[in-house]
Design an enzyme around this catalytic site. Structure first.
Site, short mmCIF file in Angstrom:
data_model
loop_
_atom_site.label_atom_id
_atom_site.label_comp_id
_atom_site.label_asym_id
_atom_site.label_seq_id
_atom_site.Cartn_x
_atom_site.Cartn_y
_atom_site.Cartn_z
N LYS A 246 -11.09 -14.00 -17.68
CA LYS A 246 -9.86 -13.13 -17.43
C LYS A 246 -8.73 -13.97 -17.65
CE LYS A 246 -12.29 -9.67 -14.64
NZ LYS A 246 -12.36 -8.71 -13.53
N ARG A 247 -8.71 -15.11 -17.38
CA ARG A 247 -7.56 -15.77 -17.57
C ARG A 247 -7.07 -16.08 -18.81
NH1 ARG A 247 -10.31 -18.53 -13.21
NH2 ARG A 247 -11.46 -19.71 -14.78
#
Ligand code: GLU
Length: 315
Positions: A246-247
């Site tokens: 998700k980063r």
């Protein structure tokens, strides 16, 4: 029996290419069998979940053409479809397990756990059972976590993608947490309660959860529920070998849309990566249903490299 599958996203960030990948494959498995698709929002952890992410992920799934039959908005016979609204069910299950003598409070601190386990990293180490036989009762001022007494022996199952998988949960994981000290029910417990209550027959999800499945099978057995069939698909990884996360904001659906990506580019790209198409071509999710078989999905790593430019429409 009619196939019932599910998407079970946690609304802890924007929908990511990696989640779109598992969502697509889970959806294809269900649609190819003319089954029912359930959307369940796994917002069990109030500290990490945001309603805005739930709204966004539902919009993204619809945009990709991955519609569900039961879930938030739509309703269905096994709602509510938000884990945050299902706490009473988890509590009831804990009461049932506790009545069978299978739950004990754990007052161990992170420090104590670290001291007793020289190997392994946080989250991977075996619980040594410190609190199982504790007789000094409740330590004042501290809420305990709750752990499950894991019966000895190996747990084996047949995974639809990986084949046979075996784990000795008691030895390799130990008595695991079913409710955290802050009162939040553990994923392992909630997912079993919900998949059983929602009559899920097929669970297709990322390979990162393969290792959790034996724990879940222990719960199925202790609760007397028939387990679903499992299939764990490979994770998407970046060229450096790390899992897409998700980063990596540039691979969120929101970012891809902003860069001009069309749903058929994203679906075509993912289908090509899955080995469902020989060459990349834009395609609608529904066009992949005929001929889909889980057997066509490999177990090898799926590397997202420079070819990701195709996501935004480049050939
Ligand atoms: N909520 C979990 C996640 O987003 C998935 C749980 C599952 O598929 O069992 O990682």
């Amino acid at each position: 029996m009619e196939m019932r599958g599910r998407f079970a996203p946690s609304p802890t960030g924007e929908l990511h290419l990696g989640s779109a990948w598992t969502a697509l494959l889970a959806w294809l498995q269900v649609r190819a069998a003319k089954g029912i698709m359930v959307l369940r929002i796994e917002d069990i952890d109030p500290n990490r979940s945001r309603a805005a992410y739930t709204e966004a992920l539902m919009a993204d799934l619809k945009w990709l053409g991955l519609e569900w039959d039961e879930g938030p908005e739509k309703g269905g016979p096994y709602g509510p479809y938000f884990q945050s609204q299902r706490r009473e069910l988890y509590q009831e299950t804990l009461r049932q397990l506790a009545a069978a003598g299978l739950i004990y409070p754990c007052y161990c601190t992170r420090g104590e756990l670290a001291a007793s386990a020289p190997h392994g990293t946080e989250g991977e180490r075996v619980y040594p059972g410190t609190c199982c036989s504790r007789t000094d009762g409740k330590r004042t001022g501290k809420e305990p976590a709750l752990r499950l007494v894991v019966p000895p022996g190996c747990v084996a199952f047949y995974d639809g993608v990986r084949g046979r998988f075996v784990q000795d949960v008691a030895r390799e994981v130990g008595d695991f947490i079913v409710r955290r000290a802050d009162g939040v029910h553990a994923y392992q417990l909630a997912v079993v309660v919900d998949d059983a209550a929602m009559r899920i027959t097929h669970v297709l999800r990322g390979a990162d959860l393969l290792d959790s499945t034996p724990r879940q099978l222990v719960l199925y057995r202790l609760l007397g529920h028939a387990p679903p069939e499992f299939a764990h698909v490979p994770l998407l990884i970046a060229e450096d070998g790390h899992r897409l996360s998700k980063r990596q904001r540039d691979l969120s659906l929101a970012a891809l849309r902003q860069q001009g990506a069309r749903p058929e580019n994203i679906i075509g790209y993912l289908a090509w990566k899955a080995g469902l198409m020989e060459r990349f071509a834009p395609v609608a999710a529904a066009d992949l249903i005929p001929g889909f078989s889980i057997k066509r999905i490999g177990t090898g790593p799926v590397v997202i490299g420079a070819d990701a430019v195709r996501l935004s429409g480049a050939r």
